[in-house]
Scaffold this motif. Structure first.
Motif, short mmCIF file in Angstrom:
data_model
loop_
_atom_site.label_atom_id
_atom_site.label_comp_id
_atom_site.label_asym_id
_atom_site.label_seq_id
_atom_site.Cartn_x
_atom_site.Cartn_y
_atom_site.Cartn_z
N ALA A 1 0.83 -1.20 0.00
CA ALA A 1 0.00 0.00 0.00
C ALA A 1 0.87 1.25 0.00
CB ALA A 1 -0.91 0.00 1.22
N SER A 2 0.37 2.26 -0.66
CA SER A 2 1.00 3.58 -0.61
C SER A 2 -0.09 4.63 -0.53
CB SER A 2 1.87 3.82 -1.86
OG SER A 2 1.09 3.75 -3.03
N GLY A 3 0.22 5.72 0.14
CA GLY A 3 -0.74 6.80 0.25
C GLY A 3 -1.49 6.83 1.57
N ARG A 4 -1.70 5.67 2.18
CA ARG A 4 -2.35 5.59 3.49
C ARG A 4 -1.75 4.42 4.26
NH1 ARG A 4 -8.81 6.78 3.41
NH2 ARG A 4 -8.91 4.53 3.45
N THR A 5 -1.65 4.61 5.56
CA THR A 5 -1.04 3.58 6.41
C THR A 5 -2.01 2.43 6.64
OG1 THR A 5 0.19 5.33 7.54
CG2 THR A 5 0.07 3.20 8.62
N VAL A 6 -1.55 1.21 6.41
CA VAL A 6 -2.43 0.06 6.54
C VAL A 6 -2.87 -0.17 7.97
CG1 VAL A 6 -1.48 -1.05 4.49
CG2 VAL A 6 -0.52 -1.60 6.74
N SER A 7 -2.07 0.25 8.94
CA SER A 7 -2.39 -0.02 10.33
C SER A 7 -3.48 0.91 10.88
CB SER A 7 -1.14 0.09 11.20
OG SER A 7 -0.58 1.38 11.09
N ARG A 8 -3.87 1.92 10.13
CA ARG A 8 -4.88 2.86 10.61
C ARG A 8 -6.26 2.56 10.06
NH1 ARG A 8 -1.83 8.78 10.36
NH2 ARG A 8 -0.17 8.27 11.82
N TYR A 9 -6.36 1.61 9.15
CA TYR A 9 -7.63 1.28 8.53
C TYR A 9 -7.79 -0.23 8.49
CZ TYR A 9 -7.40 6.09 6.91
OH TYR A 9 -7.30 7.45 6.85
N ALA A 10 -9.02 -0.67 8.40
CA ALA A 10 -9.25 -2.08 8.18
C ALA A 10 -8.79 -2.44 6.77
CB ALA A 10 -10.73 -2.41 8.35
N MET A 11 -8.10 -3.56 6.64
CA MET A 11 -7.61 -4.04 5.35
C MET A 11 -8.20 -5.40 5.08
SD MET A 11 -5.55 -1.70 4.17
CE MET A 11 -4.84 -2.64 2.83
N GLY A 12 -8.76 -5.57 3.91
CA GLY A 12 -9.44 -6.82 3.61
C GLY A 12 -8.95 -7.47 2.33
N TRP A 13 -9.24 -8.75 2.23
CA TRP A 13 -9.03 -9.51 0.99
C TRP A 13 -10.39 -10.04 0.53
CZ3 TRP A 13 -4.66 -9.99 -1.89
CH2 TRP A 13 -3.44 -9.65 -1.30
N PHE A 14 -10.63 -9.91 -0.76
CA PHE A 14 -11.82 -10.43 -1.38
C PHE A 14 -11.39 -11.29 -2.57
CE2 PHE A 14 -15.34 -7.96 0.51
CZ PHE A 14 -14.62 -7.06 1.26
N ARG A 15 -12.31 -12.07 -3.10
CA ARG A 15 -12.00 -12.83 -4.31
C ARG A 15 -13.22 -12.91 -5.20
NH1 ARG A 15 -11.38 -18.93 -1.69
NH2 ARG A 15 -13.59 -19.28 -1.25
N GLN A 16 -12.95 -13.10 -6.48
CA GLN A 16 -14.02 -13.19 -7.46
C GLN A 16 -13.71 -14.29 -8.45
OE1 GLN A 16 -15.02 -9.51 -9.44
NE2 GLN A 16 -17.05 -10.27 -9.96
N ALA A 17 -14.55 -15.31 -8.44
CA ALA A 17 -14.43 -16.41 -9.40
C ALA A 17 -15.24 -16.07 -10.65
CB ALA A 17 -14.91 -17.70 -8.77
N PRO A 18 -14.93 -16.69 -11.77
CA PRO A 18 -15.66 -16.40 -13.01
C PRO A 18 -17.15 -16.64 -12.84
CG PRO A 18 -13.69 -17.65 -13.49
CD PRO A 18 -13.81 -17.62 -12.00
N GLY A 19 -17.95 -15.66 -13.24
CA GLY A 19 -19.39 -15.79 -13.17
C GLY A 19 -19.98 -15.61 -11.79
N LYS A 20 -19.15 -15.27 -10.82
CA LYS A 20 -19.65 -15.09 -9.45
C LYS A 20 -19.38 -13.68 -8.95
CE LYS A 20 -19.27 -19.92 -8.04
NZ LYS A 20 -18.77 -20.85 -6.97
#
Length: 123
Positions: free
Chosen positions: A24-43
């Motif tokens: 990440a750049s521009g904002r500190t990751v420790s000050r905000y919630a950080m998430g992972w998402f995923r997207q499969a084909p057609g979903k």
């Protein structure tokens, strides 16, 4: 300007492991919630894991016990360690930074997204 850049995706056999990174750049990751998402084909894009600003972590039921989210504040980077991968884990994985500090699974509460990294698990 906030920028999130994912890396670490690839092709792996079922049962294998991958570690995704989100720089990440521009904002500190420790000050905000950080998430992972995923997207499969057609979903739709779905929640995978989130790191609360205070260090708490939450996971989707489908990955619980196989996935670990972590962060390195010094590098302003968030990681997603994925073990015992299954073919159904195949998707494009996105890193995202939430609008606030609290963990959320709602896509509309994330302001910034990376470009995604492809994870393909072969059976």
């Amino acid at each position: 300007q906030v920028q999130l850049v994912e890396s670490g995706g690839g092709l792996v056999q079922a049962g294998g492991s991958l570690r995704l990174s989100c720089a990440a750049s521009g904002r500190t990751v420790s000050r905000y919630a950080m998430g992972w998402f995923r997207q499969a084909p057609g979903k739709e894009r779905e929640f995978v894991a989130v790191f609360n600003w205070n260090g708490s972590t939450y996971y989707a039921d489908s990955v619980k016990g196989r996935v670990t989210i972590s962060r390195d504040s010094a590098k302003n980077t968030v990681y997603l360690q994925m073990n015992n991968l299954k073919p159904e884990d195949t998707a494009v994985y996105y890193c995202a930074q939430a609008r606030g500090r609290r963990a959320t699974m709602r896509r509309d509460e994330y302001d910034y997204w990376g470009q995604g990294t492809q994870v393909t698990v072969s059976s």
